[in-house]
Design a protein around this motif. Structure first.
Motif, PDB file in Angstrom:
ATOM      1  N   PRO A   1       0.802  -1.229   0.000  1.00  0.00           N
ATOM      2  CA  PRO A   1       0.000   0.000   0.000  1.00  0.00           C
ATOM      3  C   PRO A   1       0.831   1.274   0.000  1.00  0.00           C
ATOM      4  N   HIS A   2       2.055   1.202   0.506  1.00  0.00           N
ATOM      5  CA  HIS A   2       2.906   2.391   0.578  1.00  0.00           C
ATOM      6  C   HIS A   2       4.047   2.343  -0.442  1.00  0.00           C
ATOM      7  N   ASP A   3       3.941   1.441  -1.405  1.00  0.00           N
ATOM      8  CA  ASP A   3       4.986   1.261  -2.413  1.00  0.00           C
ATOM      9  C   ASP A   3       4.593   1.878  -3.746  1.00  0.00           C
ATOM     10  N   VAL A   4       5.590   2.006  -4.608  1.00  0.00           N
ATOM     11  CA  VAL A   4       5.366   2.376  -5.997  1.00  0.00           C
ATOM     12  C   VAL A   4       6.155   1.424  -6.889  1.00  0.00           C
TER      13      VAL A   4
ATOM     14  N   VAL B   1      -0.600   5.592  -1.190  1.00  0.00           N
ATOM     15  CA  VAL B   1       0.375   6.588  -1.649  1.00  0.00           C
ATOM     16  C   VAL B   1      -0.356   7.844  -2.120  1.00  0.00           C
ATOM     17  N   LYS B   2      -0.058   8.968  -1.503  1.00  0.00           N
ATOM     18  CA  LYS B   2      -0.690  10.239  -1.855  1.00  0.00           C
ATOM     19  C   LYS B   2       0.301  11.250  -2.450  1.00  0.00           C
ATOM     20  N   SER B   3       1.606  11.002  -2.239  1.00  0.00           N
ATOM     21  CA  SER B   3       2.618  11.989  -2.612  1.00  0.00           C
ATOM     22  C   SER B   3       3.063  11.882  -4.060  1.00  0.00           C
ATOM     23  N   LEU B   4       2.777  10.764  -4.721  1.00  0.00           N
ATOM     24  CA  LEU B   4       3.233  10.540  -6.082  1.00  0.00           C
ATOM     25  C   LEU B   4       2.092  10.015  -6.931  1.00  0.00           C
TER      26      LEU B   4
ATOM     27  N   VAL C   1      10.474   6.398 -13.816  1.00  0.00           N
ATOM     28  CA  VAL C   1       9.129   6.970 -13.949  1.00  0.00           C
ATOM     29  C   VAL C   1       8.129   6.057 -13.226  1.00  0.00           C
ATOM     30  N   ILE C   2       7.267   6.667 -12.419  1.00  0.00           N
ATOM     31  CA  ILE C   2       6.271   5.917 -11.672  1.00  0.00           C
ATOM     32  C   ILE C   2       5.250   5.292 -12.639  1.00  0.00           C
TER      33      ILE C   2
ATOM     34  N   CYS D   1      11.210   7.754  -2.834  1.00  0.00           N
ATOM     35  CA  CYS D   1      11.212   8.188  -4.230  1.00  0.00           C
ATOM     36  C   CYS D   1      10.926   9.691  -4.266  1.00  0.00           C
ATOM     37  N   PHE D   2      11.840  10.455  -4.844  1.00  0.00           N
ATOM     38  CA  PHE D   2      11.780  11.916  -4.782  1.00  0.00           C
ATOM     39  C   PHE D   2      11.521  12.482  -6.176  1.00  0.00           C
ATOM     40  N   ARG D   3      10.435  13.242  -6.271  1.00  0.00           N
ATOM     41  CA  ARG D   3      10.036  13.807  -7.557  1.00  0.00           C
ATOM     42  C   ARG D   3      11.112  14.771  -8.066  1.00  0.00           C
ATOM     43  N   LEU D   4      11.444  14.623  -9.350  1.00  0.00           N
ATOM     44  CA  LEU D   4      12.464  15.474  -9.954  1.00  0.00           C
ATOM     45  C   LEU D   4      11.880  16.820 -10.365  1.00  0.00           C
TER      46      LEU D   4
END
Length: 365
Positions: free
Chosen positions: A41-44, A92-95, A84-85, A149-152
């Motif tokens: 649930p918290h993975d991408v 996951v709400k951030s990505l 790329v996701i 995982c940090f958005r570019l």
């Protein structure tokens, strides 16, 4: 292989087979299927686009070990990565799908005294891409925690995103050594880690930076990237040469406050200890040898502090900010690029291992 798999004649989606570069024996890499774990649930799920070769990857390939990390069974290699996701877990709400991200490769336990104390890089239960027995990221796709995982930023490329991993080593070292605007910095070793440490030290405001190496090409690159001066030393990596220490101190022109050893040999550590001023700091980054013999008595008498670093912590946001603003430019460090075929993977590691003009070898998947 197309994104998201192919479509069969009846219209059903056929998932593609995920492939990865497996280290199966000394000097033997094979591209083989890599089954991903279920998406939590918290993975991408991330499609890899850029993966760099690290010195530790080469150590693993040549000796099946790096320091005390020993490869005992086939392992997917690689940990410097961005992609790329393609899928997000239910929590996951951030990505979102389509986001370009740089991946921090280490998953700490979050519960031990090191994690709770803010030094999660020292977690004894760390699961780190491509560090045995954990599989790495030189693959078509990987599953990873979303919070790592940090958005570019829009103006930061995927290759630059992959470079956040080695750059993090330099940033963590500069933080540990308290590099600032009044710090005179010596860096012994102008390989990839020495160069990113130099870029980090400059971004932290170091007043003067001197590079030391045996290779003229790498020293010239260091100068072009912002080093104030450099000293080429002899190939003898066993004995400290007093004349070289004097030459290094003269090149600095004043006291050396902080020295970074980015090679990890008897001579390089001893040179850093001898060159650094009384009350200064020597930070050990390089891992050239598992065991070293160095003379510490004189350094101790001058109260030279010796500190080590292990990987990094909380560095990706600062890396990306330095890249976004142009305060650090890692693009010139990427000297060679390869695709993701069996032949290219083998050749890429050969190029990386030879050193010389090969600074950072990058796969474009």
């Amino acid at each position: 292989m197309g994104k998201g798999g192919e479509v069969s004649e009846d219209g059903a989606k056929v998932e593609e087979e995920n492939m990865a570069a497996w280290l199966v024996a000394v000097n033997t890499l094979k591209i083989q299927p890599f089954r991903l774990p279920p998406l939590g649930p918290h993975d991408v799920r991330v499609r890899m686009k850029a993966v760099g070769i690290c010195g530790s990857d080469v150590h693993h390939l040549k000796t099946m070990r790096c320091a005390h990390f020993v490869v005992k069974e086939p392992m997917v290699i690689g940990h410097e990565c961005a992609g790329v996701i393609e899928e997000v877990g239910s929590e996951v709400k951030s990505l979102v799908v389509g986001d370009r991200v740089a991946l921090e490769p280490g998953i700490s336990c979050g519960h031990c005294k090191y994690c709770k104390g803010g030094r999660y890089n020292l977690c004894r239960s760390m699961r780190f891409f491509g560090s045995p027995p954990v599989n790495g990221s030189l693959a078509n796709q990987v599953v990873h925690p979303a919070n790592l995982c940090f958005r570019l930023p829009e103006n930061v490329s995927l290759e630059e995103g992959a470079m956040c991993e080695p750059l993090s080593v330099g940033i963590h070292a500069c933080r540990r050594a308290n590099v600032g605007p009044e710090t005179n910095v010596l860096i012994v070793g102008a390989g990839p880690i020495g160069l990113v440490t130099m870029l980090a030290a400059r971004a932290f405001g170091a007043s003067r930076i001197i590079m030391v190496d045996v290779d003229s090409y790498r020293l010239s690159m260091a100068k072009s990237l912002g080093a104030d001066d450099f000293v080429k030393v002899s190939m003898n990596n066993q004995d400290v040469v007093d004349e070289e220490v004097i030459q290094i101190q003269q090149a600095m022109g004043s006291d050396i406050d902080v020295s970074f050893d980015c090679a990890g040999f008897n001579k390089t550590v001893s040179t850093a200890l001898n060159a650094t001023r009384a009350g200064g700091i020597v930070c050990l980054i390089g891992m050239g040898r598992n065991e070293m013999t160095v003379h510490l008595t004189l350094a101790a008498a001058r109260e030279v502090d010796v500190i080590g670093i292990f990987r990094y912590k909380d560095t990706w946001p600062l890396c990306l900010e330095f890249l976004r603003t142009g305060k650090i430019d890692v693009k010139p460090l990427i000297t060679h690029r390869f695709g993701f075929s069996q032949e290219e993977v083998v050749e890429a590691f050969q190029v990386s291992a030879r050193g010389g003009d090969a600074i950072k070898v990058m796969f474009n998947l």
